[in-house]
Motif scaffolding. Structure first.
Motif, short mmCIF file in Angstrom:
data_model
loop_
_atom_site.label_atom_id
_atom_site.label_comp_id
_atom_site.label_asym_id
_atom_site.label_seq_id
_atom_site.Cartn_x
_atom_site.Cartn_y
_atom_site.Cartn_z
N ASP A 339 53.61 -51.80 -38.44
CA ASP A 339 53.82 -51.19 -37.12
C ASP A 339 52.87 -51.75 -36.08
O ASP A 339 52.42 -51.04 -35.18
N ALA A 340 52.54 -53.04 -36.21
CA ALA A 340 51.60 -53.66 -35.27
C ALA A 340 52.23 -53.79 -33.89
O ALA A 340 53.45 -53.83 -33.73
N ILE A 341 51.37 -53.87 -32.87
CA ILE A 341 51.84 -54.06 -31.50
C ILE A 341 51.50 -55.47 -31.04
O ILE A 341 50.59 -56.11 -31.59
N THR A 342 52.20 -55.94 -30.05
CA THR A 342 51.97 -57.28 -29.52
C THR A 342 50.96 -57.20 -28.37
O THR A 342 50.64 -56.13 -27.85
N MET A 343 50.48 -58.36 -27.95
CA MET A 343 49.55 -58.43 -26.83
C MET A 343 50.21 -57.91 -25.55
O MET A 343 49.56 -57.24 -24.73
N GLU A 344 51.49 -58.20 -25.38
CA GLU A 344 52.21 -57.72 -24.18
C GLU A 344 52.24 -56.20 -24.15
O GLU A 344 52.04 -55.57 -23.10
N LEU A 346 50.11 -54.20 -25.62
CA LEU A 346 48.75 -53.73 -25.36
C LEU A 346 48.43 -53.80 -23.87
O LEU A 346 47.85 -52.87 -23.30
N GLU A 347 48.80 -54.91 -23.24
CA GLU A 347 48.54 -55.08 -21.81
C GLU A 347 49.24 -54.00 -20.99
O GLU A 347 48.67 -53.48 -20.02
N GLN A 348 50.45 -53.64 -21.36
CA GLN A 348 51.18 -52.60 -20.65
C GLN A 348 50.44 -51.25 -20.77
O GLN A 348 50.31 -50.52 -19.78
N GLU A 349 49.97 -50.95 -21.97
CA GLU A 349 49.26 -49.70 -22.17
C GLU A 349 47.93 -49.70 -21.41
O GLU A 349 47.54 -48.67 -20.82
N MET A 350 47.26 -50.83 -21.38
CA MET A 350 45.99 -50.92 -20.67
C MET A 350 46.20 -50.78 -19.17
O MET A 350 45.39 -50.13 -18.48
N ASN A 351 47.25 -51.35 -18.67
CA ASN A 351 47.55 -51.24 -17.23
C ASN A 351 47.83 -49.79 -16.85
O ASN A 351 47.39 -49.30 -15.80
N SER A 352 48.58 -49.10 -17.69
CA SER A 352 48.90 -47.71 -17.40
C SER A 352 47.68 -46.81 -17.54
O SER A 352 47.63 -45.71 -16.97
#
Length: 355
Positions: A339-344, A346-352
């Motif tokens: 259930d790993a996440i991608t860098m994209e 992660l970036e979306q979550e960090m932006n939010s």
């Protein structure tokens, strides 16, 4: 020489230090160390546990509050690394624990999983770096092929190829050790002098050591004798390309070593000896009954002093590493994350989250 070349050499020297290891039947100490790399190559799987601990860090921080804060964090710092490795199919998982002290006392744990094609890094929970709750604890997935294509100038996945890097380090270790005199730098030691892991019995313990009296010779041998031969190994296409070096990089390095001014070099060594005092520098390798380098330890205690300002720094540290379950079927605890996440993502979550 380029910055890239210096970084590659630094990585190699660190790796050589970590791979110095054992032999078969008890041999002459130097021969035992030179056969170590070949022995290590036979490990198709293993579990390793390593620890690095600062046992003394003394420095005058009165003139720099910022330095004082860093000193407070690093004093008594400890790094623990547990790794499980399998050659075929290639799979590695590791847990890195960093313990810091002082006002920012905390423990940071990082977990990694690597296969032939992918790397997974578990996003840690760091007290002084808040991250979104829905990403902490999850694994971040990197596709090595895609990473190489997008970072062609700065990343080569071959650097993560354990077989290739171990082979390179083995060749480097052999040519470097060949230049050091057994009478001055390498010897057998009594296993009773070491605090070995519980249940571990050493057939032979070999020590590589440098003293305050032999320090200048050790550096001179490394620079003038060992490094030119190590460069010949690095120049092989498979290694040079892995380290992302050009033939010109190698030639420039050889030229610089060949043009070394002996008088200036000796003057630099003399100046270095004025500021550096080696109380202890030893690297012990214990070989088990099956001829594997199953336990290693390094002890370093050095002092630096500025003759002009009289400022002093003392650094003492211990490092040890043991290998178990050699060539046994590994029992991976983490496994390959599903259930790993991608860098994209992660970036979306960090932006939010406001980053």
């Amino acid at each position: 020489m380029s910055r890239k070349f210096y970084m590659s050499v630094l990585i190699l020297l660190m790796s050589v230090t970590l791979i110095l290891s054992g032999c078969g039947t008890k041999k002459e100490p130097k021969e035992a160390l030179q056969s170590a790399a070949a022995t290590a190559m036979k490990m198709d799987s293993y579990v390793s546990e390593s620890q690095i601990k600062l046992t003394d860090l003394t420095i005058d921080t009165s003139s720099s509050p910022e330095l004082g804060a860093v000193y407070s964090m690093l004093k008594d710092a400890e790094i623990n690394l547990t790794q499980m490795y399998q050659r075929d199919p290639m799979q590695t998982e590791a847990s890195l624990e960093v313990k810091l002290t002082g006002d920012f006392s905390t423990t940071i744990t990082l977990q990694f999983v690597m296969t032939k094609d992918k790397v997974f890094i578990k996003i840690p929970s760091i007290p002084f770096l808040p991250l979104p709750e829905n990403v902490t604890g999850k694994f971040l997935e990197f596709d090595l092929k895609e990473l190489a294509e997008s970072n062609a100038e700065s990343f080569n996945p071959d650097l993560l190829d354990t077989d290739k890097t171990q082979k390179l380090v083995a060749e480097i270790a052999n040519v470097i050790l060949a230049e050091y005199d057994s009478e001055k730098f390498i010897k057998d030691v009594d296993p009773k002098e070491l605090t070995l892991p519980e249940g571990f019995k050493a057939k032979q313990v070999v020590q590589f050591y440098i003293t305050n009296d032999t320090f200048k010779d050790a550096i001179s041998i490394l620079i003038k004798e060992a490094l030119p031969k190590a460069l010949d190994i690095v120049a092989k296409d498979e290694y040079r390309e892995m380290l992302q070096l050009t033939p010109q990089d190698i030639e420039d390095a050889k030229k610089e070593l060949g043009e070394l001014n002996e008088d200036e070099f000796q003057k630099d060594l003399d100046e270095m000896q004025k500021v550096l005092k080696i109380n202890e520098f030893t690297f012990n390798t214990a070989i088990d009954k099956d001829n594997y380098p199953s336990y290693q330890e390094m002890n370093m205690d050095v002092e630096f002093s500025d003759p002009d300002t009289q400022e002093k720094l003392k650094l003492a540290m211990e490092m040890n590493s043991k290998f178990t379950s050699i060539n046994e079927a590994p029992n991976f605890k983490i496994g390959i994350p599903q259930d790993a996440i991608t860098m994209e993502e992660l970036e979306q979550e960090m932006n939010s989250f406001g980053y």
